[in-house]
Write a protein that holds these residues in place. Structure first.
Motif, PDB file in Angstrom:
ATOM      1  N   UNK A 235      -4.247  -8.609  32.096  1.00  0.00           N
ATOM      2  CA  UNK A 235      -3.976  -9.811  31.316  1.00  0.00           C
ATOM      3  C   UNK A 235      -4.227 -11.009  32.230  1.00  0.00           C
ATOM      4  N   UNK A 236      -5.152 -11.870  31.826  1.00  0.00           N
ATOM      5  CA  UNK A 236      -5.438 -13.080  32.590  1.00  0.00           C
ATOM      6  C   UNK A 236      -5.190 -14.264  31.670  1.00  0.00           C
ATOM      7  N   UNK A 237      -4.219 -15.076  32.031  1.00  0.00           N
ATOM      8  CA  UNK A 237      -3.837 -16.243  31.233  1.00  0.00           C
ATOM      9  C   UNK A 237      -3.493 -15.858  29.793  1.00  0.00           C
ATOM     10  N   UNK A 238      -2.893 -14.676  29.626  1.00  0.00           N
ATOM     11  CA  UNK A 238      -2.459 -14.233  28.307  1.00  0.00           C
ATOM     12  C   UNK A 238      -3.530 -13.544  27.490  1.00  0.00           C
ATOM     13  N   UNK A 239      -4.711 -13.381  28.027  1.00  0.00           N
ATOM     14  CA  UNK A 239      -5.807 -12.713  27.330  1.00  0.00           C
ATOM     15  C   UNK A 239      -6.100 -11.399  28.046  1.00  0.00           C
ATOM     16  N   UNK A 240      -6.231 -10.330  27.284  1.00  0.00           N
ATOM     17  CA  UNK A 240      -6.510  -9.015  27.866  1.00  0.00           C
ATOM     18  C   UNK A 240      -8.003  -8.877  28.172  1.00  0.00           C
ATOM     19  N   UNK A 241      -8.282  -8.510  29.410  1.00  0.00           N
ATOM     20  CA  UNK A 241      -9.651  -8.230  29.845  1.00  0.00           C
ATOM     21  C   UNK A 241      -9.681  -6.791  30.325  1.00  0.00           C
ATOM     22  N   UNK A 242     -10.684  -6.074  29.901  1.00  0.00           N
ATOM     23  CA  UNK A 242     -10.791  -4.697  30.333  1.00  0.00           C
ATOM     24  C   UNK A 242     -12.230  -4.326  30.583  1.00  0.00           C
ATOM     25  N   UNK A 243     -12.406  -3.186  31.229  1.00  0.00           N
ATOM     26  CA  UNK A 243     -13.750  -2.700  31.462  1.00  0.00           C
ATOM     27  C   UNK A 243     -13.830  -1.807  32.669  1.00  0.00           C
ATOM     28  N   UNK A 244     -15.031  -1.381  32.929  1.00  0.00           N
ATOM     29  CA  UNK A 244     -15.318  -0.528  34.081  1.00  0.00           C
ATOM     30  C   UNK A 244     -15.640  -1.414  35.278  1.00  0.00           C
ATOM     31  N   UNK A 245     -15.059  -1.094  36.427  1.00  0.00           N
ATOM     32  CA  UNK A 245     -15.363  -1.815  37.663  1.00  0.00           C
ATOM     33  C   UNK A 245     -15.565  -0.812  38.788  1.00  0.00           C
ATOM     34  N   UNK A 246     -16.353  -1.210  39.755  1.00  0.00           N
ATOM     35  CA  UNK A 246     -16.471  -0.427  40.979  1.00  0.00           C
ATOM     36  C   UNK A 246     -15.116  -0.480  41.688  1.00  0.00           C
ATOM     37  N   UNK A 247     -14.688   0.600  42.310  1.00  0.00           N
ATOM     38  CA  UNK A 247     -13.385   0.589  42.998  1.00  0.00           C
ATOM     39  C   UNK A 247     -13.277  -0.501  44.064  1.00  0.00           C
ATOM     40  N   UNK A 248     -14.391  -0.946  44.618  1.00  0.00           N
ATOM     41  CA  UNK A 248     -14.369  -1.951  45.681  1.00  0.00           C
ATOM     42  C   UNK A 248     -14.450  -3.395  45.154  1.00  0.00           C
ATOM     43  N   UNK A 249     -14.464  -3.583  43.832  1.00  0.00           N
ATOM     44  CA  UNK A 249     -14.549  -4.926  43.256  1.00  0.00           C
ATOM     45  C   UNK A 249     -13.294  -5.723  43.581  1.00  0.00           C
ATOM     46  N   UNK A 250     -13.481  -6.890  44.154  1.00  0.00           N
ATOM     47  CA  UNK A 250     -12.350  -7.763  44.470  1.00  0.00           C
ATOM     48  C   UNK A 250     -11.808  -8.398  43.193  1.00  0.00           C
TER      49      UNK A 250
END
Length: 172
Positions: free
Chosen positions: A6-21
């Motif tokens: 949740x970023x600023x009350x909005x849900x963000x999701x998805x696939x990321x590389x494990x090393x993504x900052x």
């Protein structure tokens, strides 16, 4: 890896590389570019966000560590209608910003301080903001802005001026 944040009350999701900052996830996946990346070593504070209510350096945290958490960026400080908070207005009125690169980190850190300590001393403000670097202002305007915002108190109208985002929306 699959994450949901949740970023600023909005849900963000998805696939990321494990090393993504976390800073890269915020900027590139969520498209919120107010979180700046300066030193990439956690020294400058430009990438500071609130992680479950506490300021953290997003360039030192992996996005997968934020899975299931709540993040607030500088974009989430203003109200849903985009109105500036007392703190943001104080930064303008007291010349607490110049080039603006470091401003997001200072605002995030200062907002957390004022939430914990509504009437901080100058020493407390300086101590809290010591982890944020600015090459333009000389810090005096920044400290004056935080103290002025503390003196001003909550926003007129009795509402919590720190309402964040338009909760309930989801982005993938």
């Amino acid at each position: 890896m699959k994450i949901a944040v949740s970023i600023n009350g909005v849900e963000y999701g998805g696939e990321v590389e494990p090393r993504t900052l976390l800073s890269d996830f915020i900027r590139h996946h969520a498209g919120l570019t107010g979180t700046h990346v300066g030193c990439e070593h956690g020294v400058c504070g430009a990438c500071t966000v609130q992680f479950d209510g506490e300021p953290v350096r997003s360039c030192l945290m992996l996005a997968v560590q934020a899975n299931g958490s709540s993040i607030v960026t500088v974009e989430g400080l203003s109200g849903p209608d985009g109105a500036l908070t007392t703190l943001q207005r104080a930064f303008i009125e007291h010349h607490g910003l110049q080039c603006g690169f470091c401003t997001a980190g200072f605002l995030i850190s200062a907002e957390a301080l004022l939430r914990r300590t509504p009437d901080p001393s100058e020493h407390e403000v300086r101590e809290e903001l010591a982890g944020n670097l600015c090459r333009c202002t000389g810090y005096e305007g920044i400290v004056a802005a935080v103290l002025a915002a503390a003196r001003a108190g909550p926003a007129p109208g009795g509402g919590d001026e720190r309402q964040r985002g338009a909760g309930g929306r989801k982005r993938s």
